[in-house]
Design an enzyme around this catalytic site. Sequence first.
Site, mmCIF file in Angstrom:
data_model
loop_
_atom_site.group_PDB
_atom_site.id
_atom_site.type_symbol
_atom_site.label_atom_id
_atom_site.label_comp_id
_atom_site.label_asym_id
_atom_site.label_seq_id
_atom_site.Cartn_x
_atom_site.Cartn_y
_atom_site.Cartn_z
ATOM 1 N N CYS A 72 40.649 44.522 34.585
ATOM 2 C CA CYS A 72 41.275 45.410 35.465
ATOM 3 C C CYS A 72 42.547 45.863 35.053
ATOM 4 C CB CYS A 72 41.048 44.819 37.060
ATOM 5 S SG CYS A 72 42.008 45.701 38.166
ATOM 6 N N CYS A 75 45.241 45.269 37.758
ATOM 7 C CA CYS A 75 45.353 44.031 37.843
ATOM 8 C C CYS A 75 46.369 43.453 36.663
ATOM 9 C CB CYS A 75 44.202 43.017 37.617
ATOM 10 S SG CYS A 75 42.910 43.246 38.895
#
Length: 148
Positions: A72, A75
């Site tokens: 991600c 992230c």
Amino acid sequence: MNNLTVFSLLALAVAVGSIPTEAQGQGPPQAPAQGQAQGTKNIIDVYSESVFNYAVLNNRKPVVVFFGSDNCGACKWMYPQLERLVKNRADKMYLAKVDTEKLDVLAADYGVTASPTIMTLFYGEIVEIVEGAQWSKVVALVNNASKL
């Protein structure tokens, strides 16, 4: 307490590093985060549900839990920022990182549907949740957690 229970508790204590004592007053011992410099005592690398149950749910301080994955982009950007923010409050809270790809059942148990999802848990109860890369809301969540 039977021998199996004692063995299980000792195995878990070895897995997370040490056995807590009342004199420490900091809650359960924390598993060292992978790649963390020594001295980072308020970072928990959640590599199993048992570590989560022991080190996060039983903690006496608020725990900011980061649910995300290495795949991600948001992230990858947000976690190091969050880590720096929480390190500055090491005496008030912990940060736990949960990889949602490795611990998908745990993430589902907490209703995680977006990456990243950041939540504050205090004595095992969810206090606040921020879904997605909303940095200003994450900063507010950390500030709120430091007041618990």
